[in-house]
Write a protein that holds these residues in place. Structure first.
Motif, PDB file in Angstrom:
ATOM      1  N   ARG A 121     -24.117 -14.236  25.582  1.00 58.51           N
ATOM      2  CA  ARG A 121     -25.181 -13.218  25.496  1.00 58.51           C
ATOM      3  C   ARG A 121     -25.786 -12.940  26.870  1.00 58.51           C
ATOM      4  O   ARG A 121     -26.086 -11.798  27.207  1.00 58.51           O
ATOM      5  CB  ARG A 121     -26.264 -13.670  24.520  1.00 58.51           C
ATOM      6  N   GLY A 122     -25.994 -13.989  27.656  1.00 60.90           N
ATOM      7  CA  GLY A 122     -26.545 -13.812  29.001  1.00 60.90           C
ATOM      8  C   GLY A 122     -25.624 -12.993  29.888  1.00 60.90           C
ATOM      9  O   GLY A 122     -26.084 -12.126  30.638  1.00 60.90           O
ATOM     10  N   GLU A 123     -24.329 -13.260  29.816  1.00 59.47           N
ATOM     11  CA  GLU A 123     -23.377 -12.481  30.601  1.00 59.47           C
ATOM     12  C   GLU A 123     -23.381 -11.023  30.153  1.00 59.47           C
ATOM     13  O   GLU A 123     -23.311 -10.116  30.987  1.00 59.47           O
ATOM     14  CB  GLU A 123     -21.972 -13.069  30.489  1.00 59.47           C
ATOM     15  N   ALA A 124     -23.478 -10.790  28.855  1.00 57.88           N
ATOM     16  CA  ALA A 124     -23.520  -9.409  28.347  1.00 57.88           C
ATOM     17  C   ALA A 124     -24.766  -8.686  28.859  1.00 57.88           C
ATOM     18  O   ALA A 124     -24.697  -7.507  29.238  1.00 57.88           O
ATOM     19  CB  ALA A 124     -23.483  -9.407  26.822  1.00 57.88           C
ATOM     20  N   ARG A 125     -25.908  -9.396  28.888  1.00 60.96           N
ATOM     21  CA  ARG A 125     -27.136  -8.782  29.414  1.00 60.96           C
ATOM     22  C   ARG A 125     -27.001  -8.469  30.893  1.00 60.96           C
ATOM     23  O   ARG A 125     -27.451  -7.419  31.367  1.00 60.96           O
ATOM     24  CB  ARG A 125     -28.340  -9.694  29.161  1.00 60.96           C
ATOM     25  N   ALA A 126     -26.384  -9.382  31.659  1.00 61.19           N
ATOM     26  CA  ALA A 126     -26.186  -9.140  33.095  1.00 61.19           C
ATOM     27  C   ALA A 126     -25.260  -7.946  33.314  1.00 61.19           C
ATOM     28  O   ALA A 126     -25.509  -7.107  34.190  1.00 61.19           O
ATOM     29  CB  ALA A 126     -25.616 -10.393  33.765  1.00 61.19           C
ATOM     30  N   ILE A 127     -24.207  -7.827  32.521  1.00 58.99           N
ATOM     31  CA  ILE A 127     -23.290  -6.686  32.628  1.00 58.99           C
ATOM     32  C   ILE A 127     -24.030  -5.393  32.315  1.00 58.99           C
ATOM     33  O   ILE A 127     -23.905  -4.393  33.037  1.00 58.99           O
ATOM     34  CB  ILE A 127     -22.082  -6.874  31.701  1.00 58.99           C
ATOM     35  N   ASP A 128     -24.809  -5.401  31.237  1.00 61.16           N
ATOM     36  CA  ASP A 128     -25.570  -4.200  30.870  1.00 61.16           C
ATOM     37  C   ASP A 128     -26.533  -3.789  31.978  1.00 61.16           C
ATOM     38  O   ASP A 128     -26.669  -2.609  32.295  1.00 61.16           O
ATOM     39  CB  ASP A 128     -26.344  -4.426  29.568  1.00 61.16           C
ATOM     40  N   PHE A 129     -27.199  -4.777  32.587  1.00 60.82           N
ATOM     41  CA  PHE A 129     -28.139  -4.484  33.669  1.00 60.82           C
ATOM     42  C   PHE A 129     -27.418  -3.858  34.866  1.00 60.82           C
ATOM     43  O   PHE A 129     -27.864  -2.848  35.412  1.00 60.82           O
ATOM     44  CB  PHE A 129     -28.876  -5.754  34.100  1.00 60.82           C
ATOM     45  N   LEU A 130     -26.294  -4.453  35.269  1.00 63.07           N
ATOM     46  CA  LEU A 130     -25.563  -3.924  36.424  1.00 63.07           C
ATOM     47  C   LEU A 130     -24.984  -2.544  36.133  1.00 63.07           C
ATOM     48  O   LEU A 130     -25.000  -1.667  36.993  1.00 63.07           O
ATOM     49  CB  LEU A 130     -24.457  -4.893  36.837  1.00 63.07           C
ATOM     50  N   ARG A 131     -24.495  -2.340  34.923  1.00 64.75           N
ATOM     51  CA  ARG A 131     -23.941  -1.025  34.573  1.00 64.75           C
ATOM     52  C   ARG A 131     -25.037   0.043  34.541  1.00 64.75           C
ATOM     53  O   ARG A 131     -24.785   1.201  34.878  1.00 64.75           O
ATOM     54  CB  ARG A 131     -23.235  -1.097  33.232  1.00 64.75           C
ATOM     55  N   ALA A 132     -26.255  -0.346  34.137  1.00 66.78           N
ATOM     56  CA  ALA A 132     -27.363   0.619  34.110  1.00 66.78           C
ATOM     57  C   ALA A 132     -27.916   0.878  35.510  1.00 66.78           C
ATOM     58  O   ALA A 132     -28.439   1.951  35.779  1.00 66.78           O
ATOM     59  CB  ALA A 132     -28.478   0.102  33.196  1.00 66.78           C
ATOM     60  N   SER A 133     -27.771  -0.089  36.403  1.00 61.34           N
ATOM     61  CA  SER A 133     -28.361   0.025  37.732  1.00 61.34           C
ATOM     62  C   SER A 133     -27.438   0.678  38.763  1.00 61.34           C
ATOM     63  O   SER A 133     -27.919   1.250  39.731  1.00 61.34           O
ATOM     64  CB  SER A 133     -28.753  -1.356  38.254  1.00 61.34           C
ATOM     65  N   LEU A 134     -26.143   0.548  38.583  1.00 60.67           N
ATOM     66  CA  LEU A 134     -25.191   1.032  39.585  1.00 60.67           C
ATOM     67  C   LEU A 134     -24.285   2.106  38.990  1.00 60.67           C
ATOM     68  O   LEU A 134     -24.170   2.221  37.779  1.00 60.67           O
ATOM     69  CB  LEU A 134     -24.326  -0.133  40.084  1.00 60.67           C
ATOM     70  N   ASN A 135     -23.655   2.872  39.874  1.00 57.44           N
ATOM     71  CA  ASN A 135     -22.695   3.862  39.393  1.00 57.44           C
ATOM     72  C   ASN A 135     -21.477   3.858  40.308  1.00 57.44           C
ATOM     73  O   ASN A 135     -21.368   3.042  41.209  1.00 57.44           O
ATOM     74  CB  ASN A 135     -23.334   5.253  39.284  1.00 57.44           C
ATOM     75  N   PHE A 136     -20.561   4.797  40.074  1.00 58.61           N
ATOM     76  CA  PHE A 136     -19.341   4.898  40.844  1.00 58.61           C
ATOM     77  C   PHE A 136     -19.679   4.968  42.326  1.00 58.61           C
ATOM     78  O   PHE A 136     -20.652   5.610  42.679  1.00 58.61           O
ATOM     79  CB  PHE A 136     -18.572   6.160  40.404  1.00 58.61           C
ATOM     80  N   PRO A 137     -19.008   4.306  43.199  1.00 55.84           N
ATOM     81  CA  PRO A 137     -17.699   3.684  43.174  1.00 55.84           C
ATOM     82  C   PRO A 137     -17.713   2.177  42.918  1.00 55.84           C
ATOM     83  O   PRO A 137     -16.715   1.509  43.153  1.00 55.84           O
ATOM     84  CB  PRO A 137     -17.148   3.978  44.555  1.00 55.84           C
ATOM     85  N   TRP A 138     -18.810   1.628  42.454  1.00 50.83           N
ATOM     86  CA  TRP A 138     -18.864   0.200  42.169  1.00 50.83           C
ATOM     87  C   TRP A 138     -17.902  -0.156  41.044  1.00 50.83           C
ATOM     88  O   TRP A 138     -17.740   0.592  40.080  1.00 50.83           O
ATOM     89  CB  TRP A 138     -20.268  -0.220  41.770  1.00 50.83           C
ATOM     90  N   VAL A 139     -17.288  -1.346  41.165  1.00 50.71           N
ATOM     91  CA  VAL A 139     -16.383  -1.881  40.143  1.00 50.71           C
ATOM     92  C   VAL A 139     -16.887  -3.278  39.787  1.00 50.71           C
ATOM     93  O   VAL A 139     -17.180  -4.084  40.667  1.00 50.71           O
ATOM     94  CB  VAL A 139     -14.923  -1.961  40.649  1.00 50.71           C
ATOM     95  N   LEU A 140     -16.981  -3.547  38.495  1.00 54.40           N
ATOM     96  CA  LEU A 140     -17.456  -4.833  38.005  1.00 54.40           C
ATOM     97  C   LEU A 140     -16.328  -5.525  37.256  1.00 54.40           C
ATOM     98  O   LEU A 140     -15.742  -4.950  36.344  1.00 54.40           O
ATOM     99  CB  LEU A 140     -18.662  -4.629  37.077  1.00 54.40           C
ATOM    100  N   VAL A 141     -16.015  -6.750  37.667  1.00 54.09           N
ATOM    101  CA  VAL A 141     -14.974  -7.546  37.001  1.00 54.09           C
ATOM    102  C   VAL A 141     -15.677  -8.684  36.276  1.00 54.09           C
ATOM    103  O   VAL A 141     -16.431  -9.445  36.886  1.00 54.09           O
ATOM    104  CB  VAL A 141     -13.952  -8.104  38.010  1.00 54.09           C
ATOM    105  N   HIS A 142     -15.430  -8.787  34.969  1.00 58.36           N
ATOM    106  CA  HIS A 142     -16.029  -9.839  34.149  1.00 58.36           C
ATOM    107  C   HIS A 142     -14.992 -10.922  33.886  1.00 58.36           C
ATOM    108  O   HIS A 142     -13.853 -10.632  33.549  1.00 58.36           O
ATOM    109  CB  HIS A 142     -16.536  -9.245  32.824  1.00 58.36           C
ATOM    110  N   SER A 143     -15.369 -12.186  34.063  1.00 55.40           N
ATOM    111  CA  SER A 143     -14.498 -13.351  33.840  1.00 55.40           C
ATOM    112  C   SER A 143     -13.260 -13.311  34.738  1.00 55.40           C
ATOM    113  O   SER A 143     -12.130 -13.362  34.284  1.00 55.40           O
ATOM    114  CB  SER A 143     -14.072 -13.457  32.376  1.00 55.40           C
ATOM    115  N   PHE A 144     -13.500 -13.257  36.034  1.00 55.70           N
ATOM    116  CA  PHE A 144     -12.417 -13.237  37.016  1.00 55.70           C
ATOM    117  C   PHE A 144     -11.884 -14.649  37.193  1.00 55.70           C
ATOM    118  O   PHE A 144     -12.624 -15.564  37.536  1.00 55.70           O
ATOM    119  CB  PHE A 144     -12.938 -12.692  38.350  1.00 55.70           C
TER     120      PHE A 144
END
Length: 183
Positions: A121-144
């Protein structure tokens, strides 16, 4: 407006405000920014949560089965007298200790399962926060997962104009020990 005033969920008033503002200022709105790109890796926490769930059930099943087996043996021994009393007492003590040990293992495993779920749940919240805060060209990799390692992963890797950022997300509290590179 009614939904904004009477909503049970905190997100509904925000959504209503967005819809109202976009309807009012439709001609002044520019094209929205492209969303951040998300690359999903293997879900390690979900796997560990499932393993702990299986272990919890196994330990609890053994903890419940042992006393039942002893009770059945005890009842049959009372009528048939096939086990000497000394062996009977020793087996009672052994089964009692094993039952307590299995029950405690089940509780520890259930606690770990809850920690993994909280971590997801914490990782999902962090992903949601980063996706809401940043836009293209940023790329987010989860569980690398690292290529040369047999264990471990980076929870979030963020790549973009500001560099490469690696995040280890913790959303629960527990006792943690670090020995070398192992947590």
């Amino acid at each position: 407006a009614w939904a904004m005033d009477n909503a049970y969920d905190d997100l509904i008033p925000k959504a209503c405000r967005t819809l109202l503002l976009s309807a009012i200022f439709r001609e002044k709105l520019s094209e929205p920014a492209k969303p951040i790109r998300l690359i999903q890796g293997r879900e390690n926490l979900e796997y560990h949560e499932r393993i702990e769930s299986l272990k919890t059930g196994l330990y609890m099943g053994i903890a419940i089965t042992l006393p039942v087996v002893f009770l059945l043996l005890d009842l049959s021994n009372r009528s048939l007298h096939f086990i000497p009393s000394a062996v009977h007492v020793i087996s009672f003590i052994l089964i009692f200790v094993l039952t307590i040990w299995m029950a405690r293992a089940s509780i520890r495993s259930a606690d770990e399962m809850v920690n993994y779920k909280t971590g997801r749940r914490g990782e999902a919240r962090a992903i949601d926060f980063l996706r809401a805060s940043l836009n293209f060209p940023w790329v987010l990799v989860h569980s690398f997962e690292w290529l040369e390692r047999k264990w471990g992963d980076a929870d979030l890797v963020l790549v973009g104009p500001g560099g490469v950022w690696v995040f280890e997300v913790k959303a629960y509290s527990s006792k943690v020990r670090v020995i070398g590179e192992k947590w």
